[in-house]
Design an enzyme around this catalytic site. Structure first.
Site, PDB file in Angstrom:
ATOM      1  CB  CYS A 114      -0.951  -0.003   1.194  1.00  0.00           C
ATOM      2  SG  CYS A 114      -2.113  -1.370   1.143  1.00  0.00           S
ATOM      3  CG  HIS A 250      -3.143   3.557   2.274  1.00  0.00           C
ATOM      4  ND1 HIS A 250      -3.630   3.194   1.039  1.00  0.00           N
ATOM      5  CD2 HIS A 250      -3.144   2.428   3.028  1.00  0.00           C
ATOM      6  CE1 HIS A 250      -3.905   1.900   1.050  1.00  0.00           C
ATOM      7  NE2 HIS A 250      -3.627   1.413   2.247  1.00  0.00           N
ATOM      8  CG  ASN A 280      -6.470  -0.777   1.305  1.00  0.00           C
ATOM      9  OD1 ASN A 280      -5.819  -0.263   0.396  1.00  0.00           O
ATOM     10  ND2 ASN A 280      -5.904  -1.286   2.390  1.00  0.00           N
TER      11      ASN A 280
HETATM   12  N1  ACO Z   1     -17.993  -9.013   9.353  1.00  0.00           N
HETATM   13  C1  ACO Z   1     -18.462  -9.318  10.580  1.00  0.00           C
HETATM   14  N2  ACO Z   1     -17.653  -9.629  11.601  1.00  0.00           N
HETATM   15  C2  ACO Z   1     -16.343  -9.624  11.382  1.00  0.00           C
HETATM   16  C3  ACO Z   1     -15.780  -9.312  10.141  1.00  0.00           C
HETATM   17  C4  ACO Z   1     -16.675  -9.013   9.095  1.00  0.00           C
HETATM   18  N3  ACO Z   1     -16.258  -8.684   7.857  1.00  0.00           N
HETATM   19  N4  ACO Z   1     -14.437  -9.396  10.219  1.00  0.00           N
HETATM   20  C5  ACO Z   1     -14.150  -9.723  11.479  1.00  0.00           C
HETATM   21  N5  ACO Z   1     -15.294  -9.879  12.190  1.00  0.00           N
HETATM   22  C6  ACO Z   1     -15.450 -10.244  13.591  1.00  0.00           C
HETATM   23  C7  ACO Z   1     -14.251 -10.984  14.129  1.00  0.00           C
HETATM   24  O1  ACO Z   1     -14.357 -12.353  13.848  1.00  0.00           O
HETATM   25  C8  ACO Z   1     -14.334 -10.676  15.598  1.00  0.00           C
HETATM   26  O2  ACO Z   1     -15.327 -11.515  16.162  1.00  0.00           O
HETATM   27  P1  ACO Z   1     -15.097 -12.163  17.645  1.00  0.00           P
HETATM   28  O3  ACO Z   1     -15.022 -10.968  18.558  1.00  0.00           O
HETATM   29  O4  ACO Z   1     -16.309 -12.995  17.814  1.00  0.00           O
HETATM   30  O5  ACO Z   1     -13.818 -12.911  17.550  1.00  0.00           O
HETATM   31  C9  ACO Z   1     -14.893  -9.244  15.635  1.00  0.00           C
HETATM   32  O6  ACO Z   1     -15.498  -9.042  14.355  1.00  0.00           O
HETATM   33  C10 ACO Z   1     -13.834  -8.189  15.862  1.00  0.00           C
HETATM   34  O7  ACO Z   1     -12.744  -8.398  14.942  1.00  0.00           O
HETATM   35  P2  ACO Z   1     -11.441  -7.534  15.029  1.00  0.00           P
HETATM   36  O8  ACO Z   1     -10.441  -8.057  14.038  1.00  0.00           O
HETATM   37  O9  ACO Z   1     -11.024  -7.414  16.458  1.00  0.00           O
HETATM   38  O10 ACO Z   1     -11.990  -6.126  14.512  1.00  0.00           O
HETATM   39  P3  ACO Z   1     -11.243  -4.729  14.500  1.00  0.00           P
HETATM   40  O11 ACO Z   1     -12.021  -3.756  15.248  1.00  0.00           O
HETATM   41  O12 ACO Z   1      -9.781  -4.864  14.793  1.00  0.00           O
HETATM   42  O13 ACO Z   1     -11.382  -4.295  12.957  1.00  0.00           O
HETATM   43  C11 ACO Z   1     -10.135  -4.169  10.894  1.00  0.00           C
HETATM   44  C12 ACO Z   1     -10.800  -5.082  11.946  1.00  0.00           C
HETATM   45  C13 ACO Z   1     -11.206  -3.341  10.228  1.00  0.00           C
HETATM   46  C14 ACO Z   1      -9.465  -5.061   9.859  1.00  0.00           C
HETATM   47  C15 ACO Z   1      -9.109  -3.231  11.542  1.00  0.00           C
HETATM   48  O14 ACO Z   1      -8.279  -3.951  12.404  1.00  0.00           O
HETATM   49  C16 ACO Z   1      -8.249  -2.496  10.531  1.00  0.00           C
HETATM   50  O15 ACO Z   1      -8.732  -1.668   9.773  1.00  0.00           O
HETATM   51  N6  ACO Z   1      -6.945  -2.736  10.522  1.00  0.00           N
HETATM   52  C17 ACO Z   1      -6.016  -2.019   9.640  1.00  0.00           C
HETATM   53  C18 ACO Z   1      -6.029  -2.522   8.263  1.00  0.00           C
HETATM   54  C19 ACO Z   1      -5.086  -1.641   7.441  1.00  0.00           C
HETATM   55  O16 ACO Z   1      -4.822  -0.509   7.746  1.00  0.00           O
HETATM   56  N7  ACO Z   1      -4.518  -2.149   6.392  1.00  0.00           N
HETATM   57  C20 ACO Z   1      -3.607  -1.239   5.652  1.00  0.00           C
HETATM   58  C21 ACO Z   1      -2.631  -1.865   4.965  1.00  0.00           C
HETATM   59  S1  ACO Z   1      -3.305  -2.891   3.759  1.00  0.00           S
HETATM   60  C22 ACO Z   1      -1.988  -3.337   2.726  1.00  0.00           C
HETATM   61  O17 ACO Z   1      -0.876  -2.930   2.843  1.00  0.00           O
HETATM   62  C23 ACO Z   1      -2.270  -4.348   1.656  1.00  0.00           C
END
Ligand code: ACO
Length: 323
Positions: A114, A250, A280
């Protein structure tokens, strides 16, 4: 007067097909509410079979050249930031070179996930400053839909496809008020490679290659590393938060973007946001956001724009540009 890289043209391309959160929720166990609340994403564009990195990159490059009033003869170098090239080789850059009708110079692909567009912009700026090139197309083009595990709801809801491009041309200028790239800063931390990666490539026939991410850890790293990158860019140029007209970050997650805007004390209307509609698009996200805000007249000649990105590697960096 020192040579400087002036950003003379900007363009973007998005696949025709739009997929909403509700449509995704019919395929995996997720919901529009979960995706919007955690990420800000409402929809994404997904590439059709003909919309490859080279195809989309060509469209974005043509738009950037048209915007610059330039043609194939003005292009010396083509740099493509992509983690999803059409082929292992020839480079996507050279497929684009042929499609554009450019018959001189050279080009290559660069993989920094990214942060790829910021990396490519930095390389292009260096080439222009040392006199190696006078016109460089810098393109970010990605089809992450092809490397998604469509059964993994924790990643497949986050990404979209698209391409963005800028044309940099040699000019002259000195000081923060003159047009051009004021600075770029690049960083990488290979020891963090396992928090975000693709588990395969053409060199690994035993693995299909889909994206794997520890979202929480990437989120934590993004907030701290990007804050550091922003401060570094300003300090290097003797600037303060108030001097920035636009943040073009980004587009991974609305919460990360809003945190960066707050850190810069920028009002939300000075932060360009496309993640809600594009999701993204990795290396394409910064140039696509820049293209949108420039085309609709928000970003104007003379504005000071700060771009930043972080991606798998870990890679991150910033670019400060006087438009
Ligand atoms: N729909 C419903 N529930 C979901 C989903 C979904 N799509 N995905 C995960 N969950 C559930 C999980 O299973 C978990 O359930 P549990 O509590 O029963 O175990 C719950 O939701 C919480 O999941 P978390 O992973 O803790 O959610 P979080 O608040 O951390 O959000 C996210 C996840 C959106 C991915 C966040 O961590 C994020 O944006 N991270 C950064 C990503 C990023 O910046 N990437 C940039 C670089 S990308 C690149 O370089 C290619």
């Amino acid at each position: 007067m020192p040579t400087r890289s002036i950003l003379t043209g900007i363009g973007g391309y998005l696949p025709e097909k739009i997929v909403t959160n509700d449509e995704l929720a019919a395929r995996v166990d997720t919901s529009d509410q979960w995706i919007r609340e955690r990420t800000g994403i409402r929809q994404r564009h997904l590439a059709g079979p003909h919309e490859t990195a080279a195809f989309m990159g060509t469209k974005a490059a043509q738009a950037a050249l048209a915007d610059a009033g330039a043609g194939p003869d003005d292009v010396d170098v083509i740099l493509v930031a992509t983690s999803t090239p059409d082929q292992a080789f020839p480079a996507t850059a050279l497929r684009i070179q042929a499609a554009l009708g450019v018959t001189k110079g050279f080009g290559f692909d660069l993989a920094a996930a990214c942060a790829g567009f910021i990396y490519a912009l930095s390389v292009a700026d260096g080439m222009i400053r040392v006199g190696q090139a006078r016109g460089v197309l810098v393109i970010g083009s990605e089809v992450y839909s092809r490397i998604m595990n469509w059964q993994d709801r924790t990643t497949c809801v986050l990404f979209g496809d698209g391409a963005g491009a800028v044309f940099l041309q040699a000019g002259e200028g000195e000081g923060n008020d003159a047009r051009g790239v004021l600075s770029t800063h690049l960083h990488a931390q290979g020891t963090l490679g396992d928090i975000l990666y693709v588990d395969g490539a053409v060199g690994r026939h035993d693995l299909p290659g889909t994206l794997v991410m520890n979202g929480k850890e990437v989120f934590r790293q993004a907030v701290t590393r990007l804050a550091g990158a922003v401060d570094e860019a300003l300090a290097a140029n003797g600037l303060v938060y108030n001097d920035i007209d636009w943040l073009v970050p980004h587009q991974a997650n609305l919460r990360i973007i809003e945190a960066m805007g707050k850190r810069l004390s920028l009002p939300p209307e000075r932060v360009v946001i496309t993640v809600d509609r594009h999701a993204n698009t990795s290396a394409a996200s910064v140039p696509l956001a820049l293209a949108e805000a420039y085309a609709d007249g928000r970003i104007k000649r003379g504005d000071l724009v700060l771009m930043e990105a972080l991606g798998g590697g870990l890679t991150w960096g910033s670019a400060l540009v006087r438009m």
